[in-house]
Structures are given as C-alpha cells and as structure tokens.
Design an enzyme around this catalytic site. Structure first.
Site, PDB file in Angstrom:
ATOM      1  CB  CYS A 101     -33.631 -10.804 -62.598  1.00 48.23           C
ATOM      2  SG  CYS A 101     -34.770 -12.050 -61.976  1.00 48.23           S
ATOM      3  CB  CYS A 103     -31.798 -13.946 -60.104  1.00 47.89           C
ATOM      4  SG  CYS A 103     -31.855 -12.322 -59.323  1.00 47.89           S
ATOM      5  CB  CYS A 129     -26.459 -21.601 -72.015  1.00 42.39           C
ATOM      6  SG  CYS A 129     -27.647 -22.052 -73.276  1.00 42.39           S
ATOM      7  CB  CYS A 169     -36.198  -9.559 -58.561  1.00 45.79           C
ATOM      8  SG  CYS A 169     -34.438  -9.756 -58.904  1.00 45.79           S
ATOM      9  CB  CYS A 176     -35.645 -12.935 -56.874  1.00 41.06           C
ATOM     10  SG  CYS A 176     -35.477 -13.451 -58.587  1.00 41.06           S
TER      11      CYS A 176
HETATM   12 FE    FE Z   1     -34.188 -11.937 -59.725  1.00 40.89          FE
END
Ligand code: FE
Length: 200
Positions: free
Chosen positions: A114, A163, A186, A117, A166
């Site tokens: 991510c 995610c 996607c 984070c 976060c």
């Molecule tokens: Fe994240």
C-alpha cells in the site's frame, strides 16, 4: 538679466524635481525588495520547513507502528504525507488514467505494498495481463490484507477494494479474472509501491 536668471532658476528646479522623483522610485524599489525578502525569510521558508518537519514526524509515526496495527490519520495528515495524485486516489477514491500509470505493464518480481501505509497486498506472481491499462491481480497475498465493500457510485454496482490496514482506496474487483479465482483485482498504480524481490 533678471529674466535669464529666473529661467535658470526654473531649469535648476526642474532638474532637482526629476532627481527627487528618481530617488523616490529608488526608495520604492528598495522597500518592495525588502518586504519581499522579509516575507521569504520570516513566513514562506519557515512554513515550508515546518510542513516538511510535520510530514516527517507523521511518516515516522506510521513507520514505527507494527504491521498488525491499523493506521488512522486525519485527512489533513494524509494530505501532508501523500502527493496530490495519491491523495485523490487513496483518500478520495479517485481513478488514475489507464495506460498512463507506473505498473500496468510492469513485469518485475516483488510484493506490491500500500502506497499509504506499507501494508503488503499483492504478489507479482498473481499479476496478469488484463489489457485494461491498470495493474490487475487474481488474488491478494491474504484475504485479510484487503477490505471489499459495495460501491454504488457513478450509477454502477461495483465492489471497491481497500487496504485493510489504513482504509485507503486501491481499486475494484470484478468477476472476469483468470483461474484459479476468476477474479480481477483492478488496481490503481498510484495506490501501490512495488518492493522488488527475487521471488513473487
Ligand atoms: Fe494502507
């Protein structure tokens, strides 16, 4: 004689007047320059350094958190540590343009984390050619790495992918992917960062 003297005096007065105007203009220029320097030194520069220091503090705080802990920041804090393009996609659920992004055609091995984070999300071994112009995967590293939420915006019924650590927006998941899952995650490149490895 008297007339000539008067004319001479007038001419002298005019020259003095022009000198005065010139001096005033010089003064004005100097004052404007001084004020501009004052603004740069006392307001703009400290603010920029202050913003950088605050962003560094927030980044350090996020980095120090164990991966098992959630990351919770205010919008203002996210704005400080993300680029405008990252903020638009990750925090405002925007979409980047297809084919004009970093990873849609990337074939390097590694783990996609991510961008907000650092949570490890997808492996390059599940990335496939979707011809959509966005990086596409058929499964995450683990199901608890992501959240899948109903998204009915824009007159469409889709499933949004976020995610799990976060809450940042990553993209959408569709049911037209390859085996074994037949899913197509996607994602936006700007939501991801590739950590290259020899595996994955
Ligand atoms: Fe994240």
């Amino acid at each position: 004689m008297g007339r000539a003297k008067t004319q001479k005096t007038r001419a002298k007065g005019a020259v003095n007047g022009r000198r005065m105007v010139y001096r005033l203009k010089l003064h004005k220029g100097a004052i404007v320059t001084a004020l501009w320097l004052l603004y740069l030194c006392c307001i703009a520069a400290p603010k920029a350094f202050g913003d950088d220091a605050e962003a560094a503090r927030i980044r350090a705080r996020v980095k120090a958190l164990p991966m098992t802990e959630k990351v919770r920041l205010t919008n203002d804090q996210w704005r400080r540590i993300l680029t405008p393009a990252q903020f638009f996609v990750l925090r405002e659920a925007g979409t980047e343009p297809p084919f004009k992004n970093e990873y849609w055609n990337n074939h390097e091995k590694g783990i996609y984390v991510c961008a907000a984070c650092g949570n490890e999300l997808f492996g390059s071994n599940t990335k496939f050619e979707s011809d959509t112009g966005w990086p596409s995967f058929y499964q995450p590293l683990a199901q608890d790495k992501i959240l899948v939420l109903a998204d009915n915006t824009g007159g469409m019924r889709r499933e949004e992918v976020r995610c799990a650590r976060c809450g940042s927006h990553l993209g959408h998941v569709f049911n037209d992917g390859p085996a074994p899952t037949h899913l197509r995650y996607c994602l936006n490149s700007v939501s991801l960062k590739l950590k290259t490895t020899k595996e994955h």
